[in-house]
Design an enzyme around this catalytic site. Sequence first.
Site, PDB file in Angstrom:
ATOM      1  N   ARG A  63      22.228 -13.186  19.828  1.00 43.53           N
ATOM      2  CA  ARG A  63      20.904 -13.542  19.290  1.00 43.53           C
ATOM      3  C   ARG A  63      19.832 -13.470  20.369  1.00 43.53           C
ATOM      4  NH1 ARG A  63      19.455 -18.636  18.769  1.00 43.53           N
ATOM      5  NH2 ARG A  63      21.527 -19.406  18.258  1.00 43.53           N
ATOM      6  N   TYR A 117      -0.144  -4.814   2.010  1.00 42.00           N
ATOM      7  CA  TYR A 117       1.143  -4.903   1.313  1.00 42.00           C
ATOM      8  C   TYR A 117       1.297  -6.292   0.661  1.00 42.00           C
ATOM      9  CZ  TYR A 117       6.211  -5.524   0.939  1.00 42.00           C
ATOM     10  OH  TYR A 117       7.471  -5.807   0.496  1.00 42.00           O
ATOM     11  N   ASP A 182      -0.868  -3.126  10.930  1.00 43.61           N
ATOM     12  CA  ASP A 182       0.369  -2.675  10.298  1.00 43.61           C
ATOM     13  C   ASP A 182       0.285  -1.151  10.222  1.00 43.61           C
ATOM     14  OD1 ASP A 182       2.365  -1.879   8.476  1.00 43.61           O
ATOM     15  OD2 ASP A 182       2.350  -3.836   7.496  1.00 43.61           O
ATOM     16  N   LYS A 207      10.871   1.872   6.547  1.00 46.86           N
ATOM     17  CA  LYS A 207      10.195   2.974   5.883  1.00 46.86           C
ATOM     18  C   LYS A 207      10.362   4.271   6.705  1.00 46.86           C
ATOM     19  CE  LYS A 207       9.149  -0.443   3.211  1.00 46.86           C
ATOM     20  NZ  LYS A 207       7.908  -1.202   3.231  1.00 46.86           N
TER      21      LYS A 207
END
Length: 399
Positions: A63, A117, A182, A207
Amino acid sequence: MSAFITRCVHAGRSDLKPRGVHAPPIDLSSTNPLVGIDSGGEAYERLASGQHGSSEKSHVYGRLWNPTVARFEEALAELEGCAQSVAFASGMAALAACLLATAQDGGGHVVGIRPMYGGSEHLLQSGLLGTQVEWTTAERLAGVIRPDTGLVVVETPANPSLDLVDIGEIVSCADPVPVLVDNTFATPVLQRPATLGAQLVLHSATKFLGGHGDVIGGVVATNDVWAARLRRVRIVTGGILHPLAGYLLHRGLQTLSIRVLAQQEGARSVAGWLHAQPDIVAAVHYPDEHRLQTDLDGQMSGPGSVLSFEVRGGRRAAAQVAMSCRLITHAVSLGGVDSLIEHPASLTHRIVDPACAPSDALLRLSVGLEDPADLIADLAHGLDQARAMLANRTVPGTP
Ligand SMILES: *Cc1c(COP(=O)(O)O)cnc(C)c1O
């Protein structure tokens, strides 16, 4: 420095040859052997404070640091022209980390520029992470910046309207408040917001960066100070990218440039064809190339491969088109090698405030790598079905 397309192929791979390997090794270790209690503790301390882990003898725990993920991060940072990047389990986890870091810094007031978005809008609106959003437009930005404004969030081109804003202008109106852009739709192939002054460049890596519809991830390219902040948040909240996803995203970057440019060619053809169907297509939303070069000073070198269009006949007609496509898949997401169509008002933007939600007649199309003639034939069939539905007749040859 070598050309962008060359860097897509080679970025983040400088340690491979010395290791005697050609493809990046996938390091799946959840934990790592420690050299000693003291040195292990010190490494833990350094990593948990957000420092870069490449020089650590032990990465302590999965992590905190993963070398496979770090190679992808190095590559994406290089392509965006940033010092570093920090990868997350999804685009939303990446945005969440930016908001948490902002709230922790005392800048609880966040300015959001609409449209964006639906998921991002929802997260900002929720105030869930200790920030309080104020919505505005690019023109009104300067008037809403306050002493406690910690971040300005903008998306260009915006999902799903393809609205564009001038990044340089946003940065100068926001100054000294950091701006997060973004860049999911444009990718660094077409637009590099950091070169225009944005401190944070966010991607839904799901994407275009992945590009094959088989990985969920997010990433933020930024400077050293923000990278340390974001890593700290990532370590305490646990939203790190999985190494297999890191491997796939790193591989995706190798073909990013060629995919984005080829998909853009296809989208240009499809957009042009849609424009020529005014009896059934009421509007086509696709960045205007002339405006990009003039008003926006070439901030984006081309219009990209996502577009949206409004079908005459509203929601029913739009649904008919989406359901009639056979080659183009009716599904959310975008940016992959295969074309996808979806209805934002009922899916990706369902949770958006009705006052600024996308029209019911709007469909979003992500153009893939298929021959544009095949995509156009598929859309022609879908639009014929909508025409027939509106005229209350059936089209010959339909089951
Ligand atoms: C999909 C998307 C997101 C969210 O990313 P996930 O990887 O789905 O969490 C954020 N911004 C934009 C522009 C997107 O298209």
